[in-house]
Design a protein around this motif. Structure first.
Motif, PDB file in Angstrom:
ATOM      1  N   ILE A   1      -0.996  17.451  -8.197  1.00  0.00           N
ATOM      2  CA  ILE A   1      -0.499  18.474  -9.123  1.00  0.00           C
ATOM      3  C   ILE A   1      -0.679  18.029 -10.573  1.00  0.00           C
ATOM      4  O   ILE A   1      -1.083  18.806 -11.445  1.00  0.00           O
ATOM      5  CB  ILE A   1       0.989  18.769  -8.842  1.00  0.00           C
ATOM      6  N   GLY A   2      -0.389  16.758 -10.833  1.00  0.00           N
ATOM      7  CA  GLY A   2      -0.326  16.291 -12.210  1.00  0.00           C
ATOM      8  C   GLY A   2      -1.663  16.018 -12.860  1.00  0.00           C
ATOM      9  O   GLY A   2      -1.810  16.240 -14.072  1.00  0.00           O
ATOM     10  N   ALA A   3      -2.657  15.554 -12.103  1.00  0.00           N
ATOM     11  CA  ALA A   3      -3.940  15.202 -12.719  1.00  0.00           C
ATOM     12  C   ALA A   3      -4.619  16.403 -13.384  1.00  0.00           C
ATOM     13  O   ALA A   3      -5.038  16.304 -14.543  1.00  0.00           O
ATOM     14  CB  ALA A   3      -4.854  14.562 -11.668  1.00  0.00           C
ATOM     15  N   PRO A   4      -4.744  17.552 -12.715  1.00  0.00           N
ATOM     16  CA  PRO A   4      -5.340  18.708 -13.410  1.00  0.00           C
ATOM     17  C   PRO A   4      -4.518  19.159 -14.614  1.00  0.00           C
ATOM     18  O   PRO A   4      -5.084  19.527 -15.648  1.00  0.00           O
ATOM     19  CB  PRO A   4      -5.368  19.795 -12.323  1.00  0.00           C
ATOM     20  N   LEU A   5      -3.193  19.109 -14.489  1.00  0.00           N
ATOM     21  CA  LEU A   5      -2.356  19.509 -15.618  1.00  0.00           C
ATOM     22  C   LEU A   5      -2.504  18.540 -16.789  1.00  0.00           C
ATOM     23  O   LEU A   5      -2.487  18.962 -17.956  1.00  0.00           O
ATOM     24  CB  LEU A   5      -0.893  19.581 -15.183  1.00  0.00           C
ATOM     25  N   PHE A   6      -2.675  17.265 -16.495  1.00  0.00           N
ATOM     26  CA  PHE A   6      -2.885  16.296 -17.567  1.00  0.00           C
ATOM     27  C   PHE A   6      -4.182  16.577 -18.311  1.00  0.00           C
ATOM     28  O   PHE A   6      -4.237  16.526 -19.553  1.00  0.00           O
ATOM     29  CB  PHE A   6      -2.911  14.880 -16.996  1.00  0.00           C
ATOM     30  N   LEU A   7      -5.243  16.867 -17.577  1.00  0.00           N
ATOM     31  CA  LEU A   7      -6.513  17.197 -18.227  1.00  0.00           C
ATOM     32  C   LEU A   7      -6.375  18.444 -19.093  1.00  0.00           C
ATOM     33  O   LEU A   7      -6.919  18.512 -20.203  1.00  0.00           O
ATOM     34  CB  LEU A   7      -7.602  17.398 -17.166  1.00  0.00           C
TER      35      LEU A   7
ATOM     36  N   GLY B   1       3.802  10.407  -3.923  1.00  0.00           N
ATOM     37  CA  GLY B   1       2.884  10.092  -5.019  1.00  0.00           C
ATOM     38  C   GLY B   1       1.563  10.819  -4.896  1.00  0.00           C
ATOM     39  O   GLY B   1       0.924  11.137  -5.913  1.00  0.00           O
ATOM     40  N   ILE B   2       1.131  11.104  -3.678  1.00  0.00           N
ATOM     41  CA  ILE B   2      -0.113  11.852  -3.480  1.00  0.00           C
ATOM     42  C   ILE B   2       0.051  13.275  -3.986  1.00  0.00           C
ATOM     43  O   ILE B   2      -0.831  13.828  -4.667  1.00  0.00           O
ATOM     44  CB  ILE B   2      -0.514  11.828  -1.990  1.00  0.00           C
ATOM     45  N   ILE B   3       1.186  13.883  -3.675  1.00  0.00           N
ATOM     46  CA  ILE B   3       1.417  15.271  -4.089  1.00  0.00           C
ATOM     47  C   ILE B   3       1.543  15.360  -5.607  1.00  0.00           C
ATOM     48  O   ILE B   3       0.939  16.240  -6.240  1.00  0.00           O
ATOM     49  CB  ILE B   3       2.675  15.829  -3.410  1.00  0.00           C
ATOM     50  N   THR B   4       2.300  14.461  -6.221  1.00  0.00           N
ATOM     51  CA  THR B   4       2.457  14.524  -7.671  1.00  0.00           C
ATOM     52  C   THR B   4       1.136  14.263  -8.387  1.00  0.00           C
ATOM     53  O   THR B   4       0.872  14.849  -9.447  1.00  0.00           O
ATOM     54  CB  THR B   4       3.513  13.518  -8.157  1.00  0.00           C
TER      55      THR B   4
ATOM     56  N   THR C   1       0.834  -1.213   0.000  1.00  0.00           N
ATOM     57  CA  THR C   1       0.000   0.000   0.000  1.00  0.00           C
ATOM     58  C   THR C   1       0.859   1.248   0.000  1.00  0.00           C
ATOM     59  O   THR C   1       0.668   2.151  -0.835  1.00  0.00           O
ATOM     60  CB  THR C   1      -0.920  -0.001   1.225  1.00  0.00           C
ATOM     61  N   PHE C   2       1.817   1.333   0.927  1.00  0.00           N
ATOM     62  CA  PHE C   2       2.684   2.514   0.976  1.00  0.00           C
ATOM     63  C   PHE C   2       3.561   2.601  -0.264  1.00  0.00           C
ATOM     64  O   PHE C   2       3.837   3.692  -0.766  1.00  0.00           O
ATOM     65  CB  PHE C   2       3.548   2.474   2.245  1.00  0.00           C
ATOM     66  N   TRP C   3       3.977   1.455  -0.773  1.00  0.00           N
ATOM     67  CA  TRP C   3       4.831   1.428  -1.950  1.00  0.00           C
ATOM     68  C   TRP C   3       4.090   1.968  -3.170  1.00  0.00           C
ATOM     69  O   TRP C   3       4.644   2.677  -3.999  1.00  0.00           O
ATOM     70  CB  TRP C   3       5.282  -0.006  -2.165  1.00  0.00           C
ATOM     71  N   ASN C   4       2.806   1.658  -3.294  1.00  0.00           N
ATOM     72  CA  ASN C   4       2.008   2.146  -4.420  1.00  0.00           C
ATOM     73  C   ASN C   4       1.734   3.641  -4.323  1.00  0.00           C
ATOM     74  O   ASN C   4       1.324   4.255  -5.320  1.00  0.00           O
ATOM     75  CB  ASN C   4       0.687   1.390  -4.505  1.00  0.00           C
ATOM     76  N   LEU C   5       1.917   4.239  -3.146  1.00  0.00           N
ATOM     77  CA  LEU C   5       1.737   5.681  -2.993  1.00  0.00           C
ATOM     78  C   LEU C   5       3.010   6.456  -3.293  1.00  0.00           C
ATOM     79  O   LEU C   5       2.972   7.679  -3.457  1.00  0.00           O
ATOM     80  CB  LEU C   5       1.254   6.008  -1.570  1.00  0.00           C
ATOM     81  N   GLY C   6       4.132   5.773  -3.362  1.00  0.00           N
ATOM     82  CA  GLY C   6       5.404   6.428  -3.645  1.00  0.00           C
ATOM     83  C   GLY C   6       5.984   7.085  -2.415  1.00  0.00           C
ATOM     84  O   GLY C   6       5.379   7.979  -1.830  1.00  0.00           O
TER      85      GLY C   6
ATOM     86  N   VAL D   1       9.266  18.437  -4.267  1.00  0.00           N
ATOM     87  CA  VAL D   1       8.080  17.697  -3.829  1.00  0.00           C
ATOM     88  C   VAL D   1       8.379  16.925  -2.551  1.00  0.00           C
ATOM     89  O   VAL D   1       7.541  16.865  -1.632  1.00  0.00           O
ATOM     90  CB  VAL D   1       7.596  16.755  -4.948  1.00  0.00           C
ATOM     91  N   ASP D   2       9.569  16.340  -2.457  1.00  0.00           N
ATOM     92  CA  ASP D   2       9.932  15.592  -1.260  1.00  0.00           C
ATOM     93  C   ASP D   2      10.054  16.517  -0.049  1.00  0.00           C
ATOM     94  O   ASP D   2       9.658  16.147   1.066  1.00  0.00           O
ATOM     95  CB  ASP D   2      11.243  14.846  -1.497  1.00  0.00           C
ATOM     96  N   VAL D   3      10.603  17.716  -0.255  1.00  0.00           N
ATOM     97  CA  VAL D   3      10.655  18.696   0.841  1.00  0.00           C
ATOM     98  C   VAL D   3       9.246  19.036   1.296  1.00  0.00           C
ATOM     99  O   VAL D   3       8.953  19.101   2.503  1.00  0.00           O
ATOM    100  CB  VAL D   3      11.402  19.967   0.389  1.00  0.00           C
ATOM    101  N   LEU D   4       8.344  19.252   0.346  1.00  0.00           N
ATOM    102  CA  LEU D   4       6.949  19.561   0.684  1.00  0.00           C
ATOM    103  C   LEU D   4       6.310  18.395   1.430  1.00  0.00           C
ATOM    104  O   LEU D   4       5.559  18.604   2.402  1.00  0.00           O
ATOM    105  CB  LEU D   4       6.172  19.863  -0.600  1.00  0.00           C
ATOM    106  N   ALA D   5       6.605  17.167   1.010  1.00  0.00           N
ATOM    107  CA  ALA D   5       6.029  15.991   1.664  1.00  0.00           C
ATOM    108  C   ALA D   5       6.471  15.890   3.115  1.00  0.00           C
ATOM    109  O   ALA D   5       5.720  15.405   3.978  1.00  0.00           O
ATOM    110  CB  ALA D   5       6.448  14.734   0.906  1.00  0.00           C
ATOM    111  N   ARG D   6       7.674  16.366   3.438  1.00  0.00           N
ATOM    112  CA  ARG D   6       8.165  16.309   4.817  1.00  0.00           C
ATOM    113  C   ARG D   6       7.565  17.407   5.688  1.00  0.00           C
ATOM    114  O   ARG D   6       7.551  17.285   6.911  1.00  0.00           O
ATOM    115  CB  ARG D   6       9.683  16.447   4.833  1.00  0.00           C
TER     116      ARG D   6
END
Length: 344
Positions: free
Chosen positions: A326-332, A320-323, A189-194, A304-309
């Protein structure tokens, strides 16, 4: 010459991001202390009395920051490479099935163990990255073959094939999580979140040993990728073998993505966003796009890693949650722009 100056600026930005990442975390290390610890590790500065803090920095913080930068560079380079190979600006390792295939391959080892089958037993500690590579390569080649069934890559077929392969791989990973014991299921589970919380020197060294040689090979293919963007027929007229080029680069791409995924988990959308940032910055020429995507990808991942901490300090948010946020709206947004260009 102008491109060299831009790349130097990108490299300087990466160094600043690395310094910020080295300083930030559960323990804050001032820049002067970071430099002192680095000097002590190299034998240039005499060791002081802060042994505990130095060990935290050298054994936890430093390998994490290096692995973070290598992963970001891998995903950025992979996104630029795959968009060139598929000749489509909305492709990235997650959409093409590479990440989910690698996740399925690695999950098999995490659940059943490296000695569960005759295939993985001889691999030992390399079983996870090896199975991740096998799963990522199989998924990517399947998507590519379906999308190229009529001789050229079809955008709709690519997206639909990617969705189908991702769904199948995610279903397999979900099934393995369901039958796994609690520690194994939690790891998946944690691995799939990055996450970079499990970073260590052996994993960092493995990613570096795979990524750096592949980077040198890929950077030499910028001119060939420019020719491939004209179409496979035109590339063949210019003396290239498109099928061989695509297969060779897909294998290299899958190798670097799968090994990074095996170490840190699934991190989506970085490979999609970064090449578009580079194109807006300067050029679509792959001789510039490939190295610049690696530099910006590494910088973005460090930030992103600094933000995650910091978001839920003292705990850490999976990157992975942060990316994805950010990435899903940009992809659309990118998808809508691409559709308007096709309609116009």
């Amino acid at each position: 010459m102008a491109w060299s100056r831009v790349q130097l600026l990108l490299a300087a930005a990466l160094l600043l991001a690395v310094l910020a990442a080295l300083c930030t975390g559960a323990f804050f290390f001032p820049p002067a202390q970071v430099l002192r610890f680095a000097g002590q590790s190299l034998g240039l500065v005499a060791e002081g009395e802060d042994t505990f803090e130095r060990n935290v920095f050298l054994m936890l913080r430093l390998p994490r920051v290096l692995l973070c930068g290598l992963t970001g560079a891998t995903l950025g380079l992979s996104g630029a490479l795959m968009q060139g190979l598929f000749r489509n600006p909305i492709v990235e390792p997650g959409l093409a099935g590479t990440s989910s295939g690698a996740a399925l391959g690695a999950s098999i080892v995490l659940v059943f163990g490296g000695e569960a089958t005759a295939i993985t037993a001889p691999l030992g500690a390399a079983a996870v990255p090896a199975m991740a590579f096998a799963g990522g390569l199989a998924a990517t080649m399947l998507v590519y073959r379906i999308a190229s069934v009529f001789g050229k890559t079809d955008v709709l077929a690519l997206l639909l094939a990617g969705i189908a392969v991702n769904a199948a791989c995610n279903a397999g990973t979900g099934f393995l999580s369901y039958i796994a014991r609690d520690p194994q299921a939690r790891s998946i589970t944690f691995w799939n979140l990055g996450t970079f919380t499990t970073a260590n020197w052996p994993g960092t060294a493995l990613v570096a040993a795979i990524f750096l040689p592949c980077l040198l090979i890929v950077l030499r293919q910028g001119k060939a990728l420019n020719a491939l963007m004209l179409g496979e027929d035109d590339a063949a007229y210019l003396g290239l073998d498109p099928d061989r080029l695509v297969f060779r680069l897909l294998v290299l791409n899958t190798l670097i993505v799968s090994v990074a995924t095996a170490m840190v988990g699934v991190i989506a959308f970085v490979g999609l966003i970064v090449p578009h940032m580079v194109r807006l910055l300067r050029s679509s020429d792959h001789r510039f796009l490939l190295p610049a995507s690696a530099l910006i990808g590494a910088t973005l991942m460090e930030l992103v890693d600094v933000l995650a901490r910091l978001v839920i300090r003292p705990a850490e948010l999976p990157v992975g949650i942060i990316t994805a946020l950010i990435g899903a709206p940009l992809f659309l947004y990118i998808l809508l722009l691409h559709r308007r260009r096709l309609a116009g």
